[in-house]
Design an enzyme around this catalytic site. Structure first.
Site, PDB file in Angstrom:
ATOM      1  N   PHE A  70       0.796  -1.447   0.030  1.00 28.49           N
ATOM      2  CA  PHE A  70       0.128  -0.086  -0.047  1.00 28.49           C
ATOM      3  C   PHE A  70       0.992   1.097  -0.023  1.00 28.49           C
ATOM      4  O   PHE A  70       1.767   1.587   0.960  1.00 28.49           O
ATOM      5  CB  PHE A  70      -0.919   0.059   1.194  1.00 28.49           C
ATOM      6  CG  PHE A  70      -1.824   1.352   1.000  1.00 28.49           C
ATOM      7  CD1 PHE A  70      -2.914   1.115   0.323  1.00 28.49           C
ATOM      8  CD2 PHE A  70      -1.545   2.387   1.849  1.00 28.49           C
ATOM      9  CE1 PHE A  70      -3.763   2.580   0.303  1.00 28.49           C
ATOM     10  CE2 PHE A  70      -2.412   3.655   1.814  1.00 28.49           C
ATOM     11  CZ  PHE A  70      -3.469   3.479   1.159  1.00 28.49           C
ATOM     12  N   LYS A 103       3.036  11.258   6.929  1.00 22.16           N
ATOM     13  CA  LYS A 103       1.911  11.052   8.027  1.00 22.16           C
ATOM     14  C   LYS A 103       2.356  11.921   9.113  1.00 22.16           C
ATOM     15  O   LYS A 103       2.318  13.003   9.407  1.00 22.16           O
ATOM     16  CB  LYS A 103       1.727   9.621   8.491  1.00 22.16           C
ATOM     17  CG  LYS A 103       0.937   8.902   7.182  1.00 22.16           C
ATOM     18  CD  LYS A 103       0.318   7.718   7.412  1.00 22.16           C
ATOM     19  CE  LYS A 103      -0.451   7.174   6.169  1.00 22.16           C
ATOM     20  NZ  LYS A 103      -1.553   7.865   5.870  1.00 22.16           N
ATOM     21  N   ASP A 116       9.402   2.952   1.942  1.00 18.42           N
ATOM     22  CA  ASP A 116       8.123   3.407   1.939  1.00 18.42           C
ATOM     23  C   ASP A 116       8.054   3.493   3.724  1.00 18.42           C
ATOM     24  O   ASP A 116       7.530   2.443   4.284  1.00 18.42           O
ATOM     25  CB  ASP A 116       7.189   2.775   1.324  1.00 18.42           C
ATOM     26  CG  ASP A 116       5.784   3.629   1.680  1.00 18.42           C
ATOM     27  OD1 ASP A 116       5.777   4.541   2.729  1.00 18.42           O
ATOM     28  OD2 ASP A 116       4.874   3.479   0.914  1.00 18.42           O
TER      29      ASP A 116
END
Length: 404
Positions: A145, A259, A230
């Site tokens: 993801f 984030k 990531d």
């Protein structure tokens, strides 16, 4: 007193009436928050064990982050990258130092960081490695993801994320996560990068086999391929180290961050790499109106300074051990398996008992907010400011849900 117009059923109904149904939220309407706690419009309090998918690593309204934002709001919020502002250099320098890299390229969202990494890797492949124009390939993992742009969903293996959004961007090769032989076999002379999550969050907090990440690093070095990590969900203290790669001593060619970098206040993302990689970009080739804006940099700099103390990494390690110990006691008592690292856990619930969605609904009724992923799997990611007592309380409420 709570205004009757703000009661939960009405607010949920209005949200469903006026928004596209691209989310299926729990029927909870939050009005305020602090630390690890949320309060809804009816005045009910909940322990936040999702933390904005790790965007709230430092909890809600951390005093230092709020102060940094307030101070910047009174001075300057946006200039665009057409000019240099007085917060930019400090943010980029301190983040680069945290990552041990030469350069930083700030953007806004995690997906933008991934898109940036893809563009940079391709250009590096053409200009430095010598891949023929238009032939660059990138190896990715099943269950990944990395975001929801049209390029990124093209190499997703999740039908909900992938299907009905084509045609898809070519140039990606998908291999099983954790299978080093398959990854190595997928690399050829056109391969410019391996893009991978050190821990797969959306898949259910899946930790790869020991030795896998060092093996990926070794293969990338031997085959002259960039390793793009990531760390948008796994990074910035979540797993007990600054980066999840740190647990096995792996240093990627590029960190993809987001984030938590915005402190739960503004969207901030970035990629960090050395000059021989990020230096391939020239003016006009990549950018963003809001990327690296003064408000984002002010908050992001304070995030980096919080991490530089090591306090939050230590909290994640110590409190994560307590969380995982408590969860493992529930294996066989409604849980089938537990995975994760630090204050991050994926739980497989016995599907004969309930789905992941049902588990989250029942947890919400007991004052704990979490998120299901697939089937009977849920994930827990409390803010790193959570206390021992709050972890114990959440575990007690989870046990009650599993007991029916």
């Amino acid at each position: 007193m709570v205004d009757d117009r703000l009661r939960t059923p009405d607010a949920v109904r209005d949200a469903q009436r006026w928004t596209a149904h691209n989310y299926h939220p729990l029927p909870v309407v939050i009005s305020s928050a602090e630390g690890a706690w949320l309060t809804d419009v009816d005045g009910r309090r909940y322990l936040d064990f999702l933390a904005g998918y790790s965007a709230l690593n430092f909890g809600h309204r951390h005093p230092r982050l709020i102060a940094a934002a307030h101070a910047q709001l009174d001075r300057l919020t946006l200039t665009s990258r057409a000019f240099v502002h007085d917060q930019f250099a400090d943010f980029c320098r301190e983040l680069a130092e945290l990552c041990g890299k030469d350069l930083v390229l700030p953007m806004n969202t995690g997906a933008e960081a991934v898109e940036t990494a893809i563009k940079v890797a391709r250009k590096w492949g053409y200009r430095v490695k010598g891949v023929p124009d238009g032939q660059a390939t990138i190896v990715v993992a099943e269950g990944n993801f990395h975001g929801r742009t049209t390029t990124i969903v093209g190499f997703s293996t999740d039908p909900d994320a992938h299907d009905d959004f084509g045609p898809y961007t070519p140039g990606f090769r998908i291999v099983p996560y954790g299978d080093l032989d398959a990854l190595s076999a997928a690399i050829d002379d056109t391969t410019v990068a391996v893009l991978i999550e050190p821990i797969q969050g959306e898949q259910g907090v899946v930790v790869p086999p020991e030795g896998y990440l060092p093996g990926v690093r070794r293969v990338c070095t031997e085959r002259d391929v960039l390793l793009l990590a990531d760390e948008i969900q796994s990074g910035l203290g979540r797993t007990g180290d600054t980066f999840a790669c740190d647990h096995e001593g792996v240093v990627p060619d590029m960190y993809l961050l987001g984030k938590a970098l915005g402190g739960g206040i503004v969207p901030v993302s970035a990629v960090a790499a050395d000059a021989d990689v990020l230096g391939v970009l020239r003016p006009g080739q990549h950018g963003s109106t809001f990327g690296g804006n003064p408000l984002a940099c002010a908050v992001g700099t304070e995030v980096v300074r919080l991490l530089a103390t090591g306090e939050f990494q230590h909290r994640s390690t110590e409190l994560g051990a307590r969380l995982h110990a408590g969860l493992h006691e529930l294996v066989g008592e409604g849980l089938v398996a537990v995975r994760g690292r630090g204050l991050w856990a994926g739980l497989d619930i016995d599907p004969a008992l309930m789905t992941g969605r049902q588990a989250c609904e029942r947890l919400a009724e007991r004052g704990v907010l979490a998120k299901d992923t697939h089937g009977s799997t849920i994930r827990l990611a409390p803010p790193l400011v959570v206390t021992e007592a709050e972890i114990d309380e959440a575990l007690s409420r989870l046990a009650a849900v599993l007991a029916g």
